[in-house]
Design a protein around this motif. Sequence first.
Motif, PDB file in Angstrom:
ATOM      1  N   GLU A 190       1.132  -1.274   0.163  1.00  0.00           N
ATOM      2  CA  GLU A 190      -0.109   0.018   0.001  1.00  0.00           C
ATOM      3  C   GLU A 190       0.781   0.973   0.324  1.00  0.00           C
ATOM      4  O   GLU A 190       0.630   2.698  -0.904  1.00  0.00           O
ATOM      5  CB  GLU A 190      -0.650  -0.077   1.299  1.00  0.00           C
ATOM      6  CG  GLU A 190      -1.471   1.507   1.460  1.00  0.00           C
ATOM      7  CD  GLU A 190      -2.524   0.763   2.720  1.00  0.00           C
ATOM      8  OE1 GLU A 190      -3.264   1.617   2.401  1.00  0.00           O
ATOM      9  OE2 GLU A 190      -2.709  -0.077   3.163  1.00  0.00           O
ATOM     10  N   ASN A 191       2.046   1.325   1.398  1.00  0.00           N
ATOM     11  CA  ASN A 191       2.257   2.697   0.816  1.00  0.00           C
ATOM     12  C   ASN A 191       4.012   2.659   0.168  1.00  0.00           C
ATOM     13  O   ASN A 191       5.042   2.296   0.432  1.00  0.00           O
ATOM     14  CB  ASN A 191       2.358   2.505   2.111  1.00  0.00           C
ATOM     15  CG  ASN A 191       1.784   3.410   3.185  1.00  0.00           C
ATOM     16  OD1 ASN A 191       0.810   3.677   2.485  1.00  0.00           O
ATOM     17  ND2 ASN A 191       1.720   2.276   4.044  1.00  0.00           N
ATOM     18  N   THR A 192       3.769   2.492  -0.849  1.00  0.00           N
ATOM     19  CA  THR A 192       4.782   2.421  -2.233  1.00  0.00           C
ATOM     20  C   THR A 192       4.962   2.728  -2.675  1.00  0.00           C
ATOM     21  O   THR A 192       3.845   3.471  -3.385  1.00  0.00           O
ATOM     22  CB  THR A 192       5.663   0.724  -2.334  1.00  0.00           C
ATOM     23  OG1 THR A 192       4.254  -0.138  -2.874  1.00  0.00           O
ATOM     24  CG2 THR A 192       5.460  -0.243  -0.676  1.00  0.00           C
ATOM     25  N   TRP A 193       5.807   2.770  -3.846  1.00  0.00           N
ATOM     26  CA  TRP A 193       5.559   3.858  -5.409  1.00  0.00           C
ATOM     27  C   TRP A 193       6.779   3.523  -6.536  1.00  0.00           C
ATOM     28  O   TRP A 193       7.867   2.128  -6.653  1.00  0.00           O
ATOM     29  CB  TRP A 193       6.568   5.352  -5.068  1.00  0.00           C
ATOM     30  CG  TRP A 193       8.184   5.548  -4.582  1.00  0.00           C
ATOM     31  CD1 TRP A 193       8.463   5.703  -3.262  1.00  0.00           C
ATOM     32  CD2 TRP A 193       9.126   5.502  -5.781  1.00  0.00           C
ATOM     33  NE1 TRP A 193       9.771   5.530  -3.492  1.00  0.00           N
ATOM     34  CE2 TRP A 193      10.271   5.638  -4.944  1.00  0.00           C
ATOM     35  CE3 TRP A 193       8.964   5.405  -7.125  1.00  0.00           C
ATOM     36  CZ2 TRP A 193      11.442   5.963  -5.440  1.00  0.00           C
ATOM     37  CZ3 TRP A 193      10.299   6.071  -8.241  1.00  0.00           C
ATOM     38  CH2 TRP A 193      11.412   5.629  -6.761  1.00  0.00           C
ATOM     39  N   LYS A 228      -2.531  -4.393   0.903  1.00  0.00           N
ATOM     40  CA  LYS A 228      -2.975  -3.443   2.147  1.00  0.00           C
ATOM     41  C   LYS A 228      -1.789  -3.710   3.684  1.00  0.00           C
ATOM     42  O   LYS A 228      -1.048  -4.452   3.418  1.00  0.00           O
ATOM     43  CB  LYS A 228      -4.415  -3.856   2.889  1.00  0.00           C
ATOM     44  CG  LYS A 228      -5.254  -2.577   3.994  1.00  0.00           C
ATOM     45  CD  LYS A 228      -6.129  -2.688   4.506  1.00  0.00           C
ATOM     46  CE  LYS A 228      -6.645  -1.723   5.113  1.00  0.00           C
ATOM     47  NZ  LYS A 228      -5.949   0.380   3.979  1.00  0.00           N
ATOM     48  N   GLU A 229      -1.416  -2.967   3.723  1.00  0.00           N
ATOM     49  CA  GLU A 229      -0.820  -2.630   4.597  1.00  0.00           C
ATOM     50  C   GLU A 229      -0.982  -2.001   6.370  1.00  0.00           C
ATOM     51  O   GLU A 229      -2.346  -1.416   6.633  1.00  0.00           O
ATOM     52  CB  GLU A 229       0.139  -1.001   5.014  1.00  0.00           C
ATOM     53  CG  GLU A 229       1.509  -1.708   3.283  1.00  0.00           C
ATOM     54  CD  GLU A 229       2.958  -0.602   3.682  1.00  0.00           C
ATOM     55  OE1 GLU A 229       2.825  -0.754   4.618  1.00  0.00           O
ATOM     56  OE2 GLU A 229       3.107  -0.186   2.534  1.00  0.00           O
ATOM     57  N   HIS A 275       5.976  -1.377   8.700  1.00  0.00           N
ATOM     58  CA  HIS A 275       6.931  -1.186   9.856  1.00  0.00           C
ATOM     59  C   HIS A 275       6.403  -0.830  11.377  1.00  0.00           C
ATOM     60  O   HIS A 275       7.063  -1.981  11.895  1.00  0.00           O
ATOM     61  CB  HIS A 275       7.783   0.441  10.132  1.00  0.00           C
ATOM     62  CG  HIS A 275       7.199   1.389   9.574  1.00  0.00           C
ATOM     63  ND1 HIS A 275       6.527   2.105   8.687  1.00  0.00           N
ATOM     64  CD2 HIS A 275       7.167   2.379  10.582  1.00  0.00           C
ATOM     65  CE1 HIS A 275       6.332   3.081   8.983  1.00  0.00           C
ATOM     66  NE2 HIS A 275       6.762   2.827  10.391  1.00  0.00           N
ATOM     67  N   THR A 276       4.994  -0.833  11.324  1.00  0.00           N
ATOM     68  CA  THR A 276       4.894  -0.537  12.688  1.00  0.00           C
ATOM     69  C   THR A 276       4.091  -1.811  13.229  1.00  0.00           C
ATOM     70  O   THR A 276       3.651  -2.442  14.672  1.00  0.00           O
ATOM     71  CB  THR A 276       3.003   0.082  12.579  1.00  0.00           C
ATOM     72  OG1 THR A 276       2.005  -0.196  11.781  1.00  0.00           O
ATOM     73  CG2 THR A 276       3.105   1.539  12.311  1.00  0.00           C
ATOM     74  N   GLU A 277       3.457  -2.319  12.200  1.00  0.00           N
ATOM     75  CA  GLU A 277       2.710  -4.176  13.176  1.00  0.00           C
ATOM     76  C   GLU A 277       4.194  -5.292  11.478  1.00  0.00           C
ATOM     77  O   GLU A 277       2.923  -6.068  10.520  1.00  0.00           O
ATOM     78  CB  GLU A 277       1.614  -4.562  12.744  1.00  0.00           C
ATOM     79  CG  GLU A 277       0.521  -3.576  13.878  1.00  0.00           C
ATOM     80  CD  GLU A 277      -0.502  -3.910  13.924  1.00  0.00           C
ATOM     81  OE1 GLU A 277      -0.913  -4.733  14.054  1.00  0.00           O
ATOM     82  OE2 GLU A 277      -1.166  -2.923  13.618  1.00  0.00           O
ATOM     83  N   ARG A 322       1.799 -12.025   7.745  1.00  0.00           N
ATOM     84  CA  ARG A 322       0.692 -13.036   7.595  1.00  0.00           C
ATOM     85  C   ARG A 322      -0.193 -12.110   6.253  1.00  0.00           C
ATOM     86  O   ARG A 322      -0.550 -13.600   5.858  1.00  0.00           O
ATOM     87  CB  ARG A 322      -0.257 -13.143   9.139  1.00  0.00           C
ATOM     88  CG  ARG A 322       0.384 -13.453  10.219  1.00  0.00           C
ATOM     89  CD  ARG A 322      -0.714 -13.769  11.359  1.00  0.00           C
ATOM     90  NE  ARG A 322      -1.150 -12.093  11.948  1.00  0.00           N
ATOM     91  CZ  ARG A 322      -0.048 -11.525  12.654  1.00  0.00           C
ATOM     92  NH1 ARG A 322      -0.396 -12.297  13.542  1.00  0.00           N
ATOM     93  NH2 ARG A 322      -1.272 -10.014  13.102  1.00  0.00           N
ATOM     94  N   THR A 323      -0.491 -11.411   6.544  1.00  0.00           N
ATOM     95  CA  THR A 323      -1.003 -10.682   4.954  1.00  0.00           C
ATOM     96  C   THR A 323      -0.316 -11.452   4.098  1.00  0.00           C
ATOM     97  O   THR A 323      -0.421 -11.881   2.907  1.00  0.00           O
ATOM     98  CB  THR A 323      -0.998  -8.879   4.993  1.00  0.00           C
ATOM     99  OG1 THR A 323      -2.183  -8.681   6.184  1.00  0.00           O
ATOM    100  CG2 THR A 323      -2.126  -8.727   3.953  1.00  0.00           C
TER     101      THR A 323
END
Length: 316
Positions: A215-218, A263-264, A270-272, A278-279
């Motif tokens: 999700e948070n990549t480019w 989805k992150e 990095h938060t979990e 697992r995802t």
Amino acid sequence: MLLDFEQPIAALEGKLQEMKKLASESQVDVSEAVKALEEKIKTLKKETYANLTRWQRVQLSRHPDRPYTLDYIAGLTSKFVELHGDRTVSDDKAMVGGFGEIDGRSVMFIGQQKGRNTKQRQMRNFGMANPEGYRKALRLMKMAEKFGRPIVTFIDTPGAFPGLEAEERGQGEAIARNLKEMFMLKVPVICIIIGEGASGGALGIAIGDRVMMLENTWYSVISPESCSSILWRSWNYKEQAAEALKLTATDMLQHKLIDGIIKEPLGGAHTEPDKMMRTLKKEICKMLDELDGIAPEDRIMQRIEKFSAMGVVQEG
């Protein structure tokens, strides 16, 4: 490490800790206030991360605590055996790979690896592979094909190494050969952008049956900073460059340049990290099961047709 847009959240979390500490020291019942503040923090987090700008997504993709390739391999697999060398020049530490088991299934994992500290970053060349890195990746892909094992690649690089020596050893040829050969691999190929996906350095291991982005990549032909320096002769316009490049996972999916978004956890991988593992494991297993049901010849044709359709424009 806190990013600038995370400061308001951190400030509220600091107040929450002070409130809990005060309650424990004074025996004052502040449970209602604590609950209200926790709800406020939760709401602010959701609003913040749901409305990030493209540049803020870039910042998250580079967070120093994000899992890197070897972190994902360790979290996803058992019995991982790293393989080294391109059998021609050397072993490029910026590109790693080897066989590992995921739910009892042997898979070839390949990806760029960054470093956590200065020493590691120098050793890994900041995740920027030389030609021998791409040749090592191709050697491992061919080995996986020989033994009928699927391939999973993790993309996280600011680009292929741009040094003179890399060009002298055939950087462009090495990447181009990977593109050609990956189209024709008979085994399933899954490519996942886990951080930065810049230019040919990313594309050199990103031709697959399924190309996914966290999700948070480019993913772009050029970084916002480099784009800014070319267009404005300064890095000060990197935010505008990021907006113009439309480089986020949502942008890529909208333009049919990737097959899906993974989805992150709220706040970033990095938060979990355990939850992210697992995802990701669930998604990889699901994709492998889907690809197993397609004949190799059909997979190759679908791969070729998918990438051939990118950038095609029809004028009326």
